[in-house]
Design an enzyme around this catalytic site. Structure first.
Site, PDB file in Angstrom:
ATOM      1  N   ASP A  48     -22.127  16.075 -14.204  1.00 49.85           N
ATOM      2  CA  ASP A  48     -22.256  15.182 -13.065  1.00 49.85           C
ATOM      3  C   ASP A  48     -22.288  15.921 -11.745  1.00 49.85           C
ATOM      4  O   ASP A  48     -23.062  15.593 -10.864  1.00 49.85           O
ATOM      5  CB  ASP A  48     -21.131  14.158 -13.069  1.00 49.85           C
ATOM      6  CG  ASP A  48     -21.220  13.264 -14.284  1.00 49.85           C
ATOM      7  OD1 ASP A  48     -22.287  12.653 -14.469  1.00 49.85           O
ATOM      8  OD2 ASP A  48     -20.263  13.198 -15.056  1.00 49.85           O
ATOM      9  N   ASP A 193     -26.441  28.091  10.369  1.00 48.23           N
ATOM     10  CA  ASP A 193     -27.150  27.224   9.407  1.00 48.23           C
ATOM     11  C   ASP A 193     -28.614  27.649   9.246  1.00 48.23           C
ATOM     12  O   ASP A 193     -29.377  27.623  10.194  1.00 48.23           O
ATOM     13  CB  ASP A 193     -27.048  25.781   9.956  1.00 48.23           C
ATOM     14  CG  ASP A 193     -27.823  24.752   9.153  1.00 48.23           C
ATOM     15  OD1 ASP A 193     -28.419  25.091   8.113  1.00 48.23           O
ATOM     16  OD2 ASP A 193     -27.822  23.566   9.579  1.00 48.23           O
ATOM     17  N   HIS A 368     -31.202  19.382  10.478  1.00 46.24           N
ATOM     18  CA  HIS A 368     -30.944  20.815  10.656  1.00 46.24           C
ATOM     19  C   HIS A 368     -31.868  21.433  11.703  1.00 46.24           C
ATOM     20  O   HIS A 368     -33.017  21.038  11.858  1.00 46.24           O
ATOM     21  CB  HIS A 368     -31.128  21.534   9.315  1.00 46.24           C
ATOM     22  CG  HIS A 368     -30.165  21.087   8.266  1.00 46.24           C
ATOM     23  ND1 HIS A 368     -28.916  21.632   8.126  1.00 46.24           N
ATOM     24  CD2 HIS A 368     -30.253  20.116   7.328  1.00 46.24           C
ATOM     25  CE1 HIS A 368     -28.286  21.034   7.133  1.00 46.24           C
ATOM     26  NE2 HIS A 368     -29.073  20.097   6.625  1.00 46.24           N
TER      27      HIS A 368
HETATM   28 ZN   LIG Z   1     -24.863  21.067   4.410  1.00 43.83          ZN
HETATM   29 ZN   LIG Z   2     -24.701  18.342   6.574  1.00 40.04          ZN
END
Ligand SMILES: [Zn+2]
Ligand SMILES: [Zn+2]
Length: 553
Positions: A48, A193, A368
């Site tokens: 899962d 990121d 993002h």
């Molecule tokens: Zn993330």
């Molecule tokens: Zn996020």
């Protein structure tokens, strides 16, 4: 161990998307940033969720001061129940993030023992050798922060997930000033990121979807089904606004989306006019052009509300010819098959389906940062070292190229899961590896206590065996021919009539499914797997691997 150095030890999220988890260590103090999960690829049958292997943390349990969360997405908080059940340490997060966490821990019966502590943007928290300053950033979710972590060797700035949204839906802006201020004071390392490093330009604001959605609302004459990720609070806010403006009442269908909206409303992130929300039952009595259904299941998950509505098997959500279904989300790679199968079913219902096909106006934007935003942050922060976060290897590699092209960082480093990265004011380098990896979890269909969590490894498979329900379906008529059969290997049921009853469970599932569901093997297999798993676990306390097989005759 080099005692004067700061160590970064990623346990997940570097070289893969999901299960973000980073340990930071200085001498005898460890903090953990984020504790995410990953949804398994379809090859991992019967699994899962996937979470990071935290052996390193367990072995150093007396040093772990806390888990600090950047925001409430599953790839950042989803592994918490698993991790906290192994290692109960305080969890820090912003108000909204902790509200999600509370829900999740409650589901797993872990809330009473958990210590949850508020992080407030702009207010520092000290944890051992670390002093953490959360900074407001914008993203597809609300109440997200970057973390400026003051350490004895310098400041490490972890951006968390972000984009620079200059017109935020909730008015909570990206704190560019704080980034600039840190840049002035001096940042040792920037951890950024990498998700959208492939995309040139700027990521549009969350607000950018509004004009196109407004147009869809104006043109829709019948019922409108609106689906987005349950954590897309900005998107839900825009949909509620538009429903109100166009005189439609809103019914929420699907647990995740109603829970998430409720949390957001309680904490003031959604402004819902009185009387706008009605129950799904009430919505049925309203004229179709006065209803919007906010429904979960954009990724074609077989058991989601929208998937069930698509095969005409949902109590409250009935899709009729001429209705409009909006999927305000992206197609997550790997989910294409399920999503397009669901879209086919929606077209069979003669609904108008609007999804992100790249050609018909913005109905979804990414959360993002694109290249220009990434460059902007590097320019503001002026880090000495640069380390990309959150991405596959190619994203990390390209992010390093992007950072080097700015001419700002003196040194860059590509860090992957399990690396031990050491830094001080003068050096940045890898020094060894620890055991990191994935742990596959079968959370059971009941979602109760963590004792139910089972690691599905080989040993386990050899103990509990395999169960194959075999269903024979007539290709032409779509009817189930003869009784289902169940073949087992290495699975011991205990009492004799267990298998007989298991067969009945499968037969009942088939009886309770519509012809369209039965024609959709993905859906019917998942339903059988879920029901049979529940039955077998309850009656034998075993967790065999269950793989439904469909024979066409
Ligand atoms: Zn993330
Ligand atoms: Zn996020």
């Amino acid at each position: 161990m080099s005692s004067e150095k700061l160590q970064l030890i990623p346990l997940g999220g570097l070289g893969e998307f999901g299960m973000n988890c980073l340990a930071m260590r200085y001498q005898d103090d460890i903090i953990v940033i984020d504790a995410g999960l990953m949804f398994p690829e379809s090859e991992l049958l019967g699994v899962d969720i996937v979470v990071p292997d935290i052996t390193y943390l367990v072995e150093n349990r007396d040093k772990v001061r806390a888990i600090v969360l950047t925001h409430g997405h599953e790839d950042h908080i989803g592994g918490l129940p698993w991790i906290l059940s192994e290692l109960n340490v305080p969890v820090y997060g912003t108000e909204f993030t902790l509200a999600y966490v509370e829900n999740k821990l409650e589901e797993h019966g872990l809330l009473d023992d958990a210590e949850l502590i508020d992080l407030v943007p702009g207010r520092r928290t000290t944890l051992g050798a670390f002093s953490i300053l959360p900074i407001r950033v914008t993203h597809s979710l609300v109440d997200c922060v970057a973390l400026a972590i003051h350490t004895p060797v310098g400041v490490v700035l972890h951006t968390g997930d972000f984009k620079v949204d200059l017109t935020p839906v909730d008015g909570e802006g990206f704190d560019l000033m704080a980034f600039a201020e840190l840049g002035k004071q001096g940042v040792l390392a920037l951890l950024q990121d990498s998700t959208n490093v492939d995309r040139p330009g700027y990521t549009p604001s969350e607000r950018a979807v509004r004009p196109r959605l407004d147009e869809i609302f104006s043109r829709t004459k019948k019922k409108l089904f609106f689906s987005c990720f349950s954590s897309s609070i900005h998107r839900i806010g825009i949909a509620l606004d538009l429903a109100f403006a166009h005189g439609r009442k809103v019914a929420m269908v699907g647990r995740s989306i109603s829970e998430s909206s409720e949390i957001a409303q309680d904490l003031g992130y959604l402004n819902v006019p009185d009387g706008l929300i009605v129950s799904p039952g009430q919505a049925r009595d309203l004229p179709p052009d006065k209803v919007m259904m906010l429904i979960s299941g954009t990724q074609g998950e077989p058991m989601s509300a929208l998937s069930r509505a698509a095969v005409d098997n949902h109590k409250h959500a009935r899709i009729e010819p001429g209705d409009t279904v909006v999927l305000s989300s992206r197609v997550i790679p790997g989910n294409e098959k399920g999503i397009f199968r669901m879209i086919d079913h929606l077209y069979r219902r003669e609904a108008k389906v609007i999804y992100d096909d790249g050609g018909s106006g913005l109905i979804h934007v990414s959360g993002h940062a694109s290249q220009e935003e990434l460059r902007l942050i590097i320019n503001l922060v002026k880090p000495k070292y640069f380390i990309p976060m959150h991405g596959d290897f190619r994203h990390l590699r390209r992010h390093i190229e992007l950072a080097e092209a700015t001419g700002i960082p003196e040194k860059t480093l590509l860090m992957e899961d399990g690396d031990v990265v050491e830094m001080d004011r003068d050096t940045l380098r890898k020094n060894g590896k620890i055991n990191a990896g994935r742990v596959c979890i079968d959370s059971g269909s009941t979602g109760d206590v963590v004792e139910d969590i089972v690691i599905r490894d080989r040993r386990h498979l050899s103990e509990d065996g395999i169960v194959l329900p075999i269903i024979t379906i007539n290709k032409l008529s779509g009817r189930v021919e003869r009784q289902p059969e169940i073949v087992t290997r290495g699975f011991v049921a205990g009492e004799a009539d267990i298998m007989e009853q298991a067969r009945e469970v499968v037969a009942r599932t088939l009886d309770g499914s519509s012809a369209e569901e039965k024609a959709d093997y993905g859906v019917i297999k998942e339903k059988i797997r879920t029901d049979l798993k529940r039955y077998i676990q309850k009656n034998t306390s075993r967790r065999p691997l269950i793989m439904p097989v469909i024979l066409e005759v």
